[in-house]
Design a protein around this motif. Structure first.
Motif: not given
Length: 225
Positions: A42-61
């Protein structure tokens, strides 16, 4: 609140949610291509997209769901891209030539596309959920080959020794093997050499002239006068 005044909300449209999920899945796929499934955090994807870790977790759990979403993204993108090529109106033999080329070169770079799939293939060996998704992807990919091969056979453009289903499986096995060689530079391989080798091998299996098929000679589909 005045009568008739609507309460302001922060609702996000379904289209916006779908677009955001696709963006995250696309970046996850690129990360997997470069760092493997284990590097897709989640951290790597957050760094790549600019989206927060929380947002990514919200969408994909979970990270597993994120990885599976990246497989679905790559599959959908590939099928959609091929459908665009298929609808160009060329003959079955030209489509076979283009399909073999597309297996190596598409919208994504060779390193992005095949780096992703080789990492996912490896992970599928250990993860049954990923294995199921990969299996479904390969069935869809083989179906595209089967349909195009069958069309060429019905039109009398190729005379393969194998039935379309068997030949499609054989071609996919060759594609996967050549991709591993090219990605790792084995036998001094490269994407360009992979395309040339694949076209020559396919022409032999199709029972047609090798040089003409490699050149994508349009006269192949025209009967001699």
């Amino acid at each position: 609140m005045n009568p008739g005044q609507r309460k302001r909300t922060h609702a996000v449209t379904d289209e916006a949610i779908a677009e955001r999920r696709e963006t995250i899945a696309a970046h996850a796929a690129d990360i997997i291509a470069g760092s493997g499934v284990e590097g897709c955090t989640f951290g790597a994807v957050s760094d790549s997209t600019g989206f927060s870790v929380g947002m990514i977790q919200h969408h994909f759990r979970t990270r597993e769901r994120l990885v599976l979403a990246s497989v679905e993204y790559r599959t959908t993108a590939s099928v959609r891209e091929w459908q665009t090529i298929h609808s160009a109106g060329t003959g079955a033999l030209e489509r076979l030539h283009d399909l073999l080329t597309f297996a190596v070169e598409g919208e994504a770079t060779f390193e992005q596309a095949w780096g992703f799939w080789i990492e996912v293939y490896s992970a599928a060996h250990k993860d049954p959920n990923i294995r199921v998704h990969v299996a479904n992807t390969l069935l869809a990919w083989r179906r595209i080959f089967e349909e195009t091969l069958d069309e060429a056979v019905q039109e009398g453009l190729i005379k393969p020794f194998h039935e379309p289903e068997v030949l499609a499986t054989l071609l996919l096995a060759v594609i996967d093997g050549l991709a591993i060689q090219a990605l790792n530079g084995i036998y001094d391989s490269s994407p360009a050499k992979m395309i040339d080798t694949l076209r020559r091998f396919a022409a032999h299996e199709f029972g047609i002239d090798e040089q003409s098929f490699v050149r994508r000679d349009l006269e192949l589909k025209e009967p001699a006068l």
